[in-house]
Design a protein around this motif. Structure first.
Motif, PDB file in Angstrom:
ATOM      1  N   ALA A 176       0.827  -1.206   0.000  1.00  0.00           N
ATOM      2  CA  ALA A 176       0.000   0.000   0.000  1.00  0.00           C
ATOM      3  C   ALA A 176       0.864   1.260   0.000  1.00  0.00           C
ATOM      4  N   LEU A 177       1.991   1.197   0.690  1.00  0.00           N
ATOM      5  CA  LEU A 177       2.902   2.338   0.718  1.00  0.00           C
ATOM      6  C   LEU A 177       3.427   2.636  -0.683  1.00  0.00           C
ATOM      7  N   GLN A 178       3.781   1.602  -1.418  1.00  0.00           N
ATOM      8  CA  GLN A 178       4.249   1.805  -2.785  1.00  0.00           C
ATOM      9  C   GLN A 178       3.153   2.393  -3.660  1.00  0.00           C
ATOM     10  N   SER A 179       1.920   1.991  -3.406  1.00  0.00           N
ATOM     11  CA  SER A 179       0.800   2.555  -4.147  1.00  0.00           C
ATOM     12  C   SER A 179       0.626   4.037  -3.833  1.00  0.00           C
ATOM     13  N   ALA A 180       0.775   4.393  -2.546  1.00  0.00           N
ATOM     14  CA  ALA A 180       0.636   5.793  -2.146  1.00  0.00           C
ATOM     15  C   ALA A 180       1.715   6.666  -2.770  1.00  0.00           C
ATOM     16  N   LEU A 181       2.875   6.073  -3.064  1.00  0.00           N
ATOM     17  CA  LEU A 181       3.995   6.828  -3.626  1.00  0.00           C
ATOM     18  C   LEU A 181       4.118   6.671  -5.146  1.00  0.00           C
ATOM     19  N   ALA A 182       3.122   6.031  -5.750  1.00  0.00           N
ATOM     20  CA  ALA A 182       3.179   5.806  -7.194  1.00  0.00           C
ATOM     21  C   ALA A 182       3.307   7.142  -7.934  1.00  0.00           C
ATOM     22  N   GLY A 183       4.247   7.193  -8.854  1.00  0.00           N
ATOM     23  CA  GLY A 183       4.443   8.402  -9.641  1.00  0.00           C
ATOM     24  C   GLY A 183       5.356   9.423  -8.998  1.00  0.00           C
ATOM     25  N   LYS A 184       5.740   9.197  -7.738  1.00  0.00           N
ATOM     26  CA  LYS A 184       6.648  10.128  -7.058  1.00  0.00           C
ATOM     27  C   LYS A 184       8.091   9.693  -7.323  1.00  0.00           C
ATOM     28  N   THR A 185       8.900  10.629  -7.763  1.00  0.00           N
ATOM     29  CA  THR A 185      10.271  10.286  -8.161  1.00  0.00           C
ATOM     30  C   THR A 185      11.336  10.875  -7.250  1.00  0.00           C
ATOM     31  N   ARG A 186      10.944  11.830  -6.392  1.00  0.00           N
ATOM     32  CA  ARG A 186      11.929  12.446  -5.497  1.00  0.00           C
ATOM     33  C   ARG A 186      11.330  12.464  -4.092  1.00  0.00           C
ATOM     34  N   VAL A 187      11.407  11.332  -3.433  1.00  0.00           N
ATOM     35  CA  VAL A 187      10.816  11.158  -2.103  1.00  0.00           C
ATOM     36  C   VAL A 187      11.832  11.562  -1.037  1.00  0.00           C
ATOM     37  N   LEU A 188      11.365  12.351  -0.084  1.00  0.00           N
ATOM     38  CA  LEU A 188      12.195  12.798   1.036  1.00  0.00           C
ATOM     39  C   LEU A 188      11.686  12.132   2.310  1.00  0.00           C
ATOM     40  N   ILE A 189      12.590  11.522   3.072  1.00  0.00           N
ATOM     41  CA  ILE A 189      12.231  10.916   4.355  1.00  0.00           C
ATOM     42  C   ILE A 189      12.484  11.922   5.469  1.00  0.00           C
TER      43      ILE A 189
END
Length: 447
Positions: A176-189
């Motif tokens: 589900a986390l990967q689904s929430a981030l679908a299309g995001k290419t520059r993720v900041l933690i």
């Protein structure tokens, strides 16, 4: 059930239908919805529940970590009051079940002692509503005693024939986390005392331990998302114009060691006008997160995303079996809150004080154990556990949340999905001006 009780139940169910219809018209989501498929469950789900064959001495134990100040494992102790709602529904149906509550005191030794105490009180099974090491210790002790145990909010550390989790597995959450981030290419933690999931690929990670305080951390995160200018160097020439980062992050994964700390971090990010989606861990769906965010004047908006099974109040808006099951549960919440003689699990406050937080997961765990005891026709834990291992349940059996299949240790049959925060009052729970307003609306399938 008496004529008067039947009348009250019908009125409450009818009221829920009217309220839900009104909210459906007013709640507008920005994502398309799928047309629900027809299902064989009756057009209404009764508020009162019956369990033919349930022994008159039937009782179920509930283990909590008490405390309202961020004690580890206490984040679900208000959500756990859904167990009270389940007991009240069976009482309405003429098959009462007693609830026995024990405090694990936030320690492994306390958890083992709580299980031992409940076993001595003759319960047929236990619902472990804590998390962390004490929840694992409680599950292990229950397995040693042959006591059926359901963990709604965490997974046991080791499999056992009579231990089940009804929450999503780590694998389901990661999907589900990967689904929430679908299309995001520059993720900041952005983290405060907790590691982000290993599967998240990020361009950068900011940890509170490397900053003076949470405000400084939030400011740097806002710079990295392009919502704030880069600070000028001390030796920058006079008249130098500040600039924004060239490649800003397009999403944040925000993690913290406790829901209260998570809320503090979210509010700090919001105060710096961070505009990108903030993907939060499961702790965001706890009453503790909602309470702390409200106390800090944070905002519940669609910018906040978490991953969870579709088991929140918003599912009552669905025109399907689960929607009807959730509507019946919320009708029962309102009825219980309106009865001043009904108290919380520990008997030290009226149930109405926690009616805003009582959830479907704790409710459904009680329903499952009661159904198993009824099938077994016995209160003996061994027989109840054996019966439960053969059963699966859905809205037709009184569940408010997704269907559960106890033929496997991870009983939840539905996937975890991204869910978006909303501050809208759905009008499905008793009015409470002091209650925080955070409703998690699941993303439609395929969105």
């Amino acid at each position: 059930m008496s004529s008067r009780s039947r009348l009250i139940t019908l009125i409450a169910a009818g009221a829920a239908v009217v309220v839900v219809a009104a909210v459906v018209l007013s709640l507008v989501l920005t994502r398309p919805k799928e047309t629900p498929l027809p299902d064989p469950v009756a057009a209404t789900v009764p508020v009162a529940l019956q369990a033919d064959g349930l022994p008159k001495d039937a009782s179920v134990g509930v283990i909590l970590t008490l405390g309202q100040s961020g004690e580890p494992g206490s984040e679900y102790n208000r959500a756990a009051q859904g167990a009270v709602v389940a007991a009240q529904r069976f009482a309405q149906g003429g098959t009462p079940v007693a609830l026995r509550a024990e405090n694990d005191r936030g320690t492994e030794d306390g958890a083992r002692a709580a299980v031992q105490a409940l076993s001595g009180q003759g319960v047929s099974g236990v619902v472990i509503t804590s998390t962390g090491p004490q929840a694992q210790a409680a599950a292990q002790k229950a397995a040693e005693l042959g006591l059926p145990a359901i963990l709604p909010y965490t997974e046991p550390s080791a499999a056992a024939p009579t231990t089940w989790t009804t929450g999503p597995t780590a694998t389901a959450v990661d999907t589900a986390l990967q689904s929430a981030l679908a299309g995001k290419t520059r993720v900041l933690i952005v983290a405060d005392g907790a590691a982000a999931p290993a599967s998240v690929r990020s361009v950068q990670a900011l940890n509170l331990e490397n900053f003076a305080d949470v405000a400084e951390l939030a400011q740097e995160a806002a710079v990295q998302t392009g919502d704030q200018f880069r600070p000028l160097a001390e030796d920058a020439p006079e008249g130098t114009e500040p600039v924004r980062v060239a490649e800003p992050a397009d999403a944040l994964v925000v993690s913290a060691a406790a829901p209260q700390r998570l809320a503090r971090l979210v509010q700090a990010l919001q105060s710096r006008d961070v505009s990108v989606p903030m993907v939060l861990p499961a702790g965001a769906a706890t009453p503790a997160f909602a309470t702390t965010l409200a106390e800090l004047d944070g905002t519940a908006s669609g910018q906040l995303v978490t991953v969870t099974p579709a088991a929140g109040d918003a599912t009552a808006l669905q025109q399907d079996a689960q929607g009807r099951g959730m509507s019946a549960f919320l009708s029962a919440v309102r009825l219980a809150a309106g009865n001043t003689t009904i108290t919380n699990l520990t008997g030290d406050a009226p149930f109405s004080a926690d009616a805003w937080a009582a959830d479907a997961r704790s409710h459904d765990a009680i329903v499952a154990l009661v159904r198993a005891a009824a099938l077994a026709g016995s209160s003996e834990p061994a027989k109840v556990g054996a019966a439960l291992g053969t059963l699966s349940f859905g809205p037709g059996e009184g569940l408010a949340g997704p269907a559960l299949d106890f033929s496997r240790p991870a009983a939840l049959t539905a996937p975890a999905v991204p869910a978006y925060a909303s501050a809208q009052d759905l009008g499905l729970r008793p009015p409470d001006e002091a209650a925080p307003r955070v409703v998690w609306v699941p993303a439609p399938a395929g969105s």
